[in-house]
Scaffold this active site. Structure first.
Site, PDB file in Angstrom:
ATOM      1  N   GLY A 167       0.823  -1.126   0.215  1.00 36.21           N
ATOM      2  CA  GLY A 167       0.028   0.059  -0.087  1.00 36.21           C
ATOM      3  C   GLY A 167       0.815   1.239   0.028  1.00 36.21           C
ATOM      4  O   GLY A 167       0.338   2.258  -0.476  1.00 36.21           O
ATOM      5  N   ALA A 168       2.081   1.049   0.582  1.00 37.15           N
ATOM      6  CA  ALA A 168       2.982   2.444   0.444  1.00 37.15           C
ATOM      7  C   ALA A 168       3.118   2.744  -0.980  1.00 37.15           C
ATOM      8  O   ALA A 168       3.411   3.888  -1.099  1.00 37.15           O
ATOM      9  CB  ALA A 168       4.437   2.062   1.455  1.00 37.15           C
TER      10      ALA A 168
END
Length: 562
Positions: free
Chosen positions: A456-457
């Site tokens: 998700g980063a």
């Protein structure tokens, strides 16, 4: 002689309804009439009319000289003894020489309680006006600690509000030099109302003109909320502090023994609380750095950032960048080296350098134009995202978007920091702030992935999917759901007992996913570039985006996950 016509408002001198009198009289006679008609407002008529013009001019200069002394020479000397400049000295350092135009020099407070009517210094503890910084307009107020400790009164607040209103009308930054003991106790609720008037203008000016607070002395109680609503706060080490309640109150309520410096000093607010954006060693350094900082910013949201002459060629290449990323994917490197080699002449003004060091934020110039930098720092926590770094970057991104400053994002992020501390403290919401901030921006956005971009980063760090305009990757980039080792242990859990098989599976995963080409195949990466050409590529990308336009949804405002 002066021919006069006076129409009295309600009753004539002899009780008749509205009478008009025409007569001739001297200036001194005219003053006598005014003194009788306005018995409570004769202070403005104290000059002996009929004196020579030179005497009048001399009196004006004498009053100005008295006003410049503030609380008197003894208190000025005391201020200097503490290593602090006076309010006017600070303004002289901040603005271009000879450019300051002061307003409300002769304003005095109106308080008549506690014997205050016998002490009415001109200026009432704050110097206000406008000047220029490198030829560009700014409005400034500087609180004068030599007058009632710089405390805020009704008229003190009105002076600040006046220049804030002018800044909004004329589209120019507001810089506040804070050095105040807080609300003036003798004025009670009137001083509190004055603070609220200033707060309201802080809110109205937010996103319209840049607001900068320089804390150069005490800032306590309600006084802290005005700086807190400005865009940037700079402090002076060992002589400035900010807190809602002071050390004595803390000791009384919680039995904690703490010094003013520990509770709200520059080191505390730059490294722990993130209230302040930078701290400097002295008044002089704080003001010179503020001058430098203002040069990166537009005058208002109606304008684009300034363009400064640059001797640095846009096509410059840096061969050393080809070896910046180590061969070992777990070995750190300094992302600030990349920033320095991309920026015009290596000039970088970092914001919140001492806080959340795993994230770098600040301003550079590319071809003389201001650009905001958001970058992971592999030297700290491997560059992963956590609560503090997400908040830090989100606020910076929103400022850049509000004031038309393009954003360059440099990515090397292994993911979000795991752990109960992060989860219990709300990493989900705080991480979403950065995601939301990048997604809502409409300024040009260029992203360069140097190494890891996991999970998700990867999405959060200005990916193509949330509106990145131009997304580049170095050949060393690894874009995947997670690192090869963790992915292999999940995908091939049944083979964990066999180290050789796991090693082979890990190598297979690395060959398949630990590169930028899968993302490039899908169009998520616009181009895989040579590291040494990064400056040239980024400069050209921003040039192509200069006329970018985005239609935003019709709504009152968004609702960022605060």
């Amino acid at each position: 002689m002066l021919r006069c016509e006076i129409l009295l408002p309600d009753k004539g001198f002899f009780g008749h309804e509205r009478e008009c009198y025409r007569f001739s009289l001297t200036f001194s006679g005219f003053y006598t009439i005014l003194a009788r008609v306005f018995p409570h407002n004769t202070s403005v008529f104290q000059r002996p009319w009929g004196g020579s013009m030179q005497a009048i001019l001399d009196e004006l200069e004498a009053k100005r000289k008295q006003a410049r002394l503030g609380g008197g020479q003894a208190r000025i000397d005391k201020q200097h003894a503490k290593g602090k400049l006076t309010a006017r000295e600070r303004i002289e350092l901040l603005v271009d020489e000879g450019s300051f135009e002061e307003y409300d020099t002769f304003v005095a407070h109106r308080c008549t309680d506690f014997g205050m009517e016998n002490d009415r210094p001109m200026g009432d503890g704050v110097v206000t006006g406008w000047g220029t910084v490198n030829g560009r307009l700014i409005y400034v107020f500087s609180q004068d600690f030599t007058v009632f400790g710089g405390s805020l009164s009704e008229t003190h607040a009105q002076k600040i509000c006046k220049i804030m209103d002018m800044a909004l009308r004329n589209g120019a930054p507001v810089i506040g030099l804070n050095d105040s003991g807080g609300a003036r106790i003798q004025e009670g609720v009137a001083s509190l109302a004055g603070y609220a008037d200033v707060f309201l203008r802080n809110v109205k000016a937010s996103g319209v003109v840049p607001q900068i607070s320089v804390i150069m002395g005490p800032c306590a109680g309600g006084a802290v909320y005005s700086p807190a609503m400005t865009d940037f706060i700079f402090m002076v080490e060992d002589s400035s502090y900010m807190f809602v309640t002071g050390p004595d109150v803390v000791k009384t309520v919680t039995n904690e023994v703490v010094t003013a410096e520990e509770l709200g000093g520059a080191r505390t607010h730059t490294s722990k609380s993130s209230v302040a954006d930078a701290a400097f060693a002295s008044d002089v350094e704080a003001l010179t750095q503020t001058r430098r900082f203002v040069d990166f910013l537009p005058l208002s949201a109606r304008e684009k950032p300034p363009v400064r002459p640059s001797n640095d060629t846009a096509t410059r290449i840096e061969m050393s960048l080809d070896t910046l990323v180590p061969a070992n994917p777990n070995m750190p490197y300094d992302m600030k080296e990349l920033i320095a080699k991309i920026a015009d002449e290596g000039d970088f003004f970092e914001i919140q350098e001492a806080y959340a060091k795993n994230m770098i934020t600040g301003f550079v110039r590319l071809e003389g134009k201001s650009v905001g930098i958001v970058a992971n720092q592999p030297m700290v926590l491997a560059g992963c995202l956590d609560i503090d770094s997400s908040r830090k970057a989100a606020r910076f991104v929103r400022f850049c978007d509000a004031f038309n400053i393009p954003i360059l994002t440099l990515v090397d992020v292994p993911g979000f920091l795991p752990g109960t501390s992060q989860e219990y403290s709300g990493i989900i919401k705080h991480g979403a702030k950065l995601l939301f901030a990048f997604a809502e921006t409409t300024v040009p956005k260029v992203t360069v992935i140097t190494r890891k971009a996991y999970g998700g980063a990867y999405d959060v760090m200005s990916s193509k999917h949330i509106g990145g305009d131009v997304n580049y990757a170095w050949p060393t980039a690894e874009i995947a759901v997670m690192g090869a080792k963790g992915a292999t242990e999940i995908l091939y859990r049944s083979e964990l007992d066999d180290p050789d098989k796991i090693a082979a599976r890990t190598k297979e995963y690395e060959n398949r996913f630990a590169n930028p080409f899968v993302a490039a195949e899908k169009g998520f990466i616009d181009e895989v570039i040579m590291p040494h050409s990064t400056r040239r590529r980024v400069v050209r990308a921003f040039s192509s985006l200069e006329n970018k336009m985005v239609d935003k949804p019709n709504r009152k405002h968004d609702n960022i996950p605060l």
